[in-house]
Design an enzyme around this catalytic site. Structure first.
Site, PDB file in Angstrom:
ATOM      1  N   ALA A   1      -3.759  -8.835  -4.162  1.00 45.87           N
ATOM      2  CA  ALA A   1      -2.382  -8.401  -3.923  1.00 45.87           C
ATOM      3  C   ALA A   1      -2.328  -6.995  -3.339  1.00 45.87           C
ATOM      4  O   ALA A   1      -2.209  -6.821  -2.115  1.00 45.87           O
ATOM      5  CB  ALA A   1      -1.601  -8.499  -5.220  1.00 45.87           C
ATOM      6  N   ARG A   2      -2.437  -5.999  -4.180  1.00 44.98           N
ATOM      7  CA  ARG A   2      -2.407  -4.609  -3.766  1.00 44.98           C
ATOM      8  C   ARG A   2      -3.099  -3.776  -4.822  1.00 44.98           C
ATOM      9  O   ARG A   2      -3.032  -4.098  -6.014  1.00 44.98           O
ATOM     10  CB  ARG A   2      -0.959  -4.080  -3.675  1.00 44.98           C
ATOM     11  CG  ARG A   2      -0.251  -4.336  -2.378  1.00 44.98           C
ATOM     12  CD  ARG A   2      -0.826  -3.497  -1.232  1.00 44.98           C
ATOM     13  NE  ARG A   2      -0.118  -3.725   0.009  1.00 44.98           N
ATOM     14  CZ  ARG A   2      -0.387  -4.699   0.887  1.00 44.98           C
ATOM     15  NH1 ARG A   2      -1.366  -5.540   0.664  1.00 44.98           N
ATOM     16  NH2 ARG A   2       0.300  -4.806   2.004  1.00 44.98           N
TER      17      ARG A   2
ATOM     18  N   HIS B   1     -10.358  -5.035   1.768  1.00 42.07           N
ATOM     19  CA  HIS B   1      -8.999  -5.448   2.179  1.00 42.07           C
ATOM     20  C   HIS B   1      -9.049  -6.308   3.447  1.00 42.07           C
ATOM     21  O   HIS B   1      -8.467  -5.949   4.482  1.00 42.07           O
ATOM     22  CB  HIS B   1      -8.100  -4.218   2.370  1.00 42.07           C
ATOM     23  CG  HIS B   1      -6.637  -4.530   2.246  1.00 42.07           C
ATOM     24  ND1 HIS B   1      -5.718  -3.654   1.709  1.00 42.07           N
ATOM     25  CD2 HIS B   1      -5.915  -5.637   2.577  1.00 42.07           C
ATOM     26  CE1 HIS B   1      -4.510  -4.195   1.738  1.00 42.07           C
ATOM     27  NE2 HIS B   1      -4.612  -5.410   2.257  1.00 42.07           N
ATOM     28  N   ILE B   2      -9.730  -7.459   3.327  1.00 43.11           N
ATOM     29  CA  ILE B   2      -9.938  -8.305   4.511  1.00 43.11           C
ATOM     30  C   ILE B   2      -9.348  -9.709   4.349  1.00 43.11           C
ATOM     31  O   ILE B   2      -9.686 -10.614   5.112  1.00 43.11           O
ATOM     32  CB  ILE B   2     -11.440  -8.430   4.868  1.00 43.11           C
ATOM     33  CG1 ILE B   2     -12.254  -8.981   3.661  1.00 43.11           C
ATOM     34  CG2 ILE B   2     -12.005  -7.114   5.347  1.00 43.11           C
ATOM     35  CD1 ILE B   2     -13.671  -9.417   4.031  1.00 43.11           C
TER      36      ILE B   2
ATOM     37  N   GLU C   1      -7.093   3.002  -2.078  1.00 39.90           N
ATOM     38  CA  GLU C   1      -8.041   2.605  -1.036  1.00 39.90           C
ATOM     39  C   GLU C   1      -7.805   3.403   0.245  1.00 39.90           C
ATOM     40  O   GLU C   1      -6.676   3.822   0.494  1.00 39.90           O
ATOM     41  CB  GLU C   1      -7.931   1.084  -0.774  1.00 39.90           C
ATOM     42  CG  GLU C   1      -6.604   0.632  -0.218  1.00 39.90           C
ATOM     43  CD  GLU C   1      -6.511  -0.896  -0.078  1.00 39.90           C
ATOM     44  OE1 GLU C   1      -6.806  -1.625  -1.043  1.00 39.90           O
ATOM     45  OE2 GLU C   1      -6.113  -1.323   1.021  1.00 39.90           O
TER      46      GLU C   1
ATOM     47  N   ARG D   1       8.382 -14.034 -11.320  1.00 43.85           N
ATOM     48  CA  ARG D   1       9.719 -13.572 -11.729  1.00 43.85           C
ATOM     49  C   ARG D   1      10.667 -14.752 -11.821  1.00 43.85           C
ATOM     50  O   ARG D   1      11.453 -14.863 -12.730  1.00 43.85           O
ATOM     51  CB  ARG D   1      10.267 -12.567 -10.703  1.00 43.85           C
ATOM     52  CG  ARG D   1       9.911 -11.141 -11.022  1.00 43.85           C
ATOM     53  CD  ARG D   1      10.381 -10.251  -9.934  1.00 43.85           C
ATOM     54  NE  ARG D   1      10.003 -10.828  -8.624  1.00 43.85           N
ATOM     55  CZ  ARG D   1      10.254 -10.268  -7.461  1.00 43.85           C
ATOM     56  NH1 ARG D   1      10.887  -9.133  -7.410  1.00 43.85           N
ATOM     57  NH2 ARG D   1       9.868 -10.834  -6.326  1.00 43.85           N
TER      58      ARG D   1
ATOM     59  N   GLY E   1       4.483 -16.648  -4.715  1.00 49.14           N
ATOM     60  CA  GLY E   1       5.127 -16.720  -3.399  1.00 49.14           C
ATOM     61  C   GLY E   1       4.330 -17.674  -2.525  1.00 49.14           C
ATOM     62  O   GLY E   1       3.605 -18.543  -3.014  1.00 49.14           O
ATOM     63  N   ARG E   2       4.459 -17.458  -1.211  1.00 48.13           N
ATOM     64  CA  ARG E   2       3.813 -18.379  -0.265  1.00 48.13           C
ATOM     65  C   ARG E   2       2.300 -18.398  -0.427  1.00 48.13           C
ATOM     66  O   ARG E   2       1.679 -19.467  -0.416  1.00 48.13           O
ATOM     67  CB  ARG E   2       4.169 -17.963   1.171  1.00 48.13           C
ATOM     68  CG  ARG E   2       5.627 -18.189   1.493  1.00 48.13           C
ATOM     69  CD  ARG E   2       6.031 -17.401   2.716  1.00 48.13           C
ATOM     70  NE  ARG E   2       6.096 -15.974   2.393  1.00 48.13           N
ATOM     71  CZ  ARG E   2       7.013 -15.132   2.841  1.00 48.13           C
ATOM     72  NH1 ARG E   2       7.943 -15.560   3.654  1.00 48.13           N
ATOM     73  NH2 ARG E   2       7.001 -13.863   2.501  1.00 48.13           N
TER      74      ARG E   2
END
Ligand code: GLV
Length: 328
Positions: A239-240, A287-288, A269, A179, A156-157
Site C-alpha cells: 500500500a504505502r 516500490h515496483i 522511502e 471501511r 478496493g480495486r
C-alpha cells in the site's frame, strides 16, 4: 498562439514528452535531477500544469506564489503526496491514475506473497553466497499458499484483484476488512468474506495491505496489531509506507512474532528502516508493484490524458477534487 507551459517533474518515457510537446511548452527533467521542495516550487512558476509522480509533495507551501497553476496530474493511483484541501483552496485540480495498474499491481501482490511465503530471495542469497553444499529436510521450508487463509485489509480495486487470484487460482479462503463492505455480487466474485479487523489479524495466514495512506491509516499495523497475528503468518505491504510501523515490524520479525514479511513500500522511502535490512525473513522491493513497461506507459498516458483533457478541452479524465471544476 503560444502554447501553455507545463512542468514534468521526473524523467519519463521520451514518447510521453513528445506527446505533451504537441500541446504544451514543456519543461522536463529527463536528467531525473532530485529537486528540493523549494526547487520544485521555483520550477512551477509560470506553469499552468504539472505532470507529477508520488514523490513530489504538492501543498500550500509548493502552491504559494504559483497562482497560474491549474492542474497537477499524478502518474500514480495513490495521491497522498497531494494536500487536496490546499489544492482545492488554491483552485488547483489534482488527478491520479487509477484502474490502468490494478491487474499488474495485483500480480505483484502475489509475486511478493509467494516470494515471502516460500523464502525465495532469502534462499537465493544463500545460494549466491556459495553456502549451498547439501540438501536438507528443512532448508528454507516456508508456508503454503494454496488452501491457506488470505486476509486483505483495504478492499478496493487492487484488493479485489488479489482476492480473485487467491480464491480462483490458489483455492485460498479469502477474508477481508474494509471501511465499507463490498456488495454481495462483488463478494461472490472475489469469494471473499467480510470480518472485523481483529479477526482478520488473528486468522490470516497471509495478510496483504492495500489500503490508502491517510492520517487515519498511519501505523494501522503496529506492535499491538502484530501481536495479534499468528506466529506462522506473513505480512505483505503493497500500500504505502507509514501504514506499517516499520520499526515495530522489524522487531516482530526479529523475535519471530510473525514468520515473515514482504514489503514494497517503506516509511520515509527511499530510505529503509535499518533494522529491516538486518532481518533475513523479509523480502524487500523498491516500490515496483506497478512496474511493467505497458502499465507504466498506461499510467503516464493517463496523466497526459488528464493534462490535455483539462487544459485543452476542459474535461479531465480522473479528477480527485472536481469541486475545483464547479468553481470555474
Ligand atoms: C503506486 O504506488 C501508485 O500509487 O500508483
Amino acid at each position: 498562439m503560444t502554447k501553455p507551459s507545463i512542468l514534468v517533474s521526473r524523467a519519463i518515457f521520451p514518447e510521453i514528452i513528445s506527446k505533451l510537446e504537441q500541446h504544451f511548452r514543456v519543461e522536463h527533467n529527463q536528467d531525473d535531477a532530485t529537486w528540493t521542495k523549494q526547487q520544485l516550487a521555483e520550477k512551477l512558476k509560470g506553469k499552468v500544469g504539472a505532470f507529477t509522480t508520488g514523490g513530489e509533495r504538492i501543498d500550500a507551501e509548493t502552491l504559494a506564489g504559483n497562482a497560474s497553476l491549474r492542474i497537477c496530474a499524478n502518474m500514480a493511483v495513490g495521491y497522498n503526496n497531494f494536500d487536496l484541501d490546499a489544492m482545492t483552496s488554491a483552485g488547483v485540480l489534482g488527478t491520479n491514475a487509477p484502474d490502468v495498474l490494478t491487474e499488474t499491481t495485483a500480480d505483484f501482490g502475489f509475486a511478493l506473497l509467494m516470494a515471502t511465503a516460500r523464502r525465495v530471495t532469502e534462499s537465493e542469497h544463500y545460494l549466491r553466497a556459495g553456502k549451498w553444499n547439501k540438501w536438507s529436510y528443512d532448508m528454507f521450508a516456508g508456508s503454503d499458499v494454496h488452501g491457506s487463509t488470505l486476509g486483505i485489509l483495504g478492499m478496493g480495486r487492487i484488493g479485489q484483484g488479489i482476492a480473485r487470484r487467491g480464491a480462483h487460482g490458489f483455492g485460498m479462503n479469502v477474508i477481508y476488512h474494509n471501511r465499507s463492505r463490498l456488495s454481495p455480487e462483488l463478494e461472490a466474485a472475489c469469494k471473499a468474506s467480510y470480518v472485523s479487523k481483529e479477526e482478520l489479524l488473528k486468522t490470516a495466514d497471509h495478510l496483504v495491505l492495500v489500503l490508502p495512506y491517510t492520517p487515519a491509516s498511519h501505523h494501522t499495523i503496529g506492535a499491538a496489531e502484530l501481536a495479534l497475528m499468528k506466529p506462522t503468518a506473513n505480512l505483505i505491504n503493497l500500500a504505502r509506507g507509514g501504514i506499517v510501523d516499520d520499526g515495530a515490524l522489524a522487531a516482530a520479525l526479529r523475535d519471530k512474532q510473525i514468520a515473515a514479511a514482504g514489503l514494497d513500500v517503506f516509511e520515509g522511502e527511499p530510505k529503509v528502516h535499518p533494522d529491516l535490512l538486518t532481518v533475513p525473513n523479509v523480502v524487500l522491493t523498491p516500490h515496483i508493484a506497478s512496474a511493467t513497461v505497458p502499465t507504466r506507459k498506461a499510467m503516464a498516458n493517463l496523466a497526459v490524458g488528464n493534462l490535455i483533457g483539462f487544459l485543452i478541452h476542459g474535461k479531465p479524465l480522473t479528477p480527485l477534487n472536481p469541486e475545483v471544476l464547479a468553481k470555474k
